[in-house]
Design an enzyme around this catalytic site. Sequence first.
Site, PDB file in Angstrom:
ATOM      1  N   THR A  15       0.822  -1.207   0.000  1.00 10.45           N
ATOM      2  CA  THR A  15       0.000   0.000   0.000  1.00 10.45           C
ATOM      3  C   THR A  15       0.856   1.257   0.000  1.00 10.45           C
ATOM      4  O   THR A  15       0.521   2.252  -0.641  1.00 10.45           O
ATOM      5  CB  THR A  15      -0.927   0.002   1.238  1.00 10.45           C
ATOM      6  OG1 THR A  15      -1.841  -1.085   1.141  1.00 10.45           O
ATOM      7  CG2 THR A  15      -1.708   1.303   1.352  1.00 10.45           C
ATOM      8  N   SER A  58       0.943  -7.135  -0.393  1.00 16.04           N
ATOM      9  CA  SER A  58       1.465  -7.903   0.737  1.00 16.04           C
ATOM     10  C   SER A  58       1.107  -9.386   0.671  1.00 16.04           C
ATOM     11  O   SER A  58       1.864 -10.237   1.144  1.00 16.04           O
ATOM     12  CB  SER A  58       0.962  -7.316   2.056  1.00 16.04           C
ATOM     13  OG  SER A  58      -0.452  -7.238   2.060  1.00 16.04           O
ATOM     14  N   THR A  90       1.139  -4.181   4.552  1.00 13.70           N
ATOM     15  CA  THR A  90       0.947  -4.407   5.986  1.00 13.70           C
ATOM     16  C   THR A  90       0.322  -5.747   6.340  1.00 13.70           C
ATOM     17  O   THR A  90       0.455  -6.209   7.472  1.00 13.70           O
ATOM     18  CB  THR A  90       0.083  -3.294   6.595  1.00 13.70           C
ATOM     19  OG1 THR A  90      -1.186  -3.266   5.934  1.00 13.70           O
ATOM     20  CG2 THR A  90       0.761  -1.947   6.456  1.00 13.70           C
ATOM     21  N   ASP A  91      -0.386  -6.389   5.403  1.00 19.65           N
ATOM     22  CA  ASP A  91      -1.114  -7.611   5.764  1.00 19.65           C
ATOM     23  C   ASP A  91      -0.187  -8.737   6.209  1.00 19.65           C
ATOM     24  O   ASP A  91      -0.589  -9.596   7.006  1.00 19.65           O
ATOM     25  CB  ASP A  91      -1.975  -8.082   4.594  1.00 19.65           C
ATOM     26  CG  ASP A  91      -3.178  -7.184   4.353  1.00 19.65           C
ATOM     27  OD1 ASP A  91      -3.425  -6.297   5.192  1.00 19.65           O
ATOM     28  OD2 ASP A  91      -3.858  -7.363   3.329  1.00 19.65           O
TER      29      ASP A  91
END
Length: 321
Positions: A15, A58, A90-91
């Site tokens: 992101t 991610s 971030t995941d």
Amino acid sequence: MSAAPRIVLFALGGTIASLQGASGRAVAGAMTGMELIERLDLDLPVTLEVETLAQKPSNAITFDDLFLVRDLAAQAVAEGAAGVVISQGTDTLEDSAFLMDLICDLPQAGLVLTGAQRVPYAPGSDAAPNIRDAITTAASRAAQGAGALLVFDQEIHEARHVRKVSSHRLGGFGSPGHGALGTLDGEFVDLRRPAPWDKPRFTTLQPPLPRVDILPAAMQASPKLLRAAVESGAQGLVLDGMGRGQVPPDWLPEIAQLRQDGVPVAITSSTLSGRLAEDYDYPGCLADLKALGVTPMDEITARKARLLMMCDLAAARPTPA
């Protein structure tokens, strides 16, 4: 005047490196690392080098990506870098931080991971603050040899305890039950050392890693899933247990058979914080699991326990002649 510290940023996408696509939705990883840094227009007292290793969302990050980062990070530090920053989605950021903590040892440098919850073109994006804070932390003396750190929303977290706690809020990461290791205020880094943990190191390990599956324990969850996972190729299992480390009672016969067959099995707790404990005496409790040879993995999530087991199994495999 001393030279500005050299920091190397390895960009993997996410992101934080998004651009708006034709659909109006974000295309994660559309920008290279250098394009991202130029867009953010950061002014930091470091010599920053940027290398784009991937431009992925991610959910597409692989172990090969992270082993490559490990090798390049070690090389960069050997050539004089004071710190390394990894930017990605971030995941899977908590997974990456934990795996890097296991496979990468930089006693004379900082190792920091970060990402963003909001795309760089959105109002109030956290892309620039998080990158700035990650670079600042990586350049600090306090981060040297502290292991992999995750910097987000002006907080510094230990890889062992950090997890994503919100799908959208700027404070997207926390360390439930433990709290952050430190905070940032501009160029000021307030970082304490993590609590001692006799963690293994796998700095010479090479991919591929063996497959390990996670089985979530839940009310009346079928024990057939355990056997199905192994029969389809899993070489180990992590049970994401309930409470202090419990599973449904009808899981015990299947677990017993798997252990008899030599399949490694570990147990964690799906709760946000707290240790496993042999407090109870009923079918499916932790005492029963330990009696069958199941390994308790305290205070790490099932996702992190999976990574640890994968590294353990890979380290134990015979070395090719």
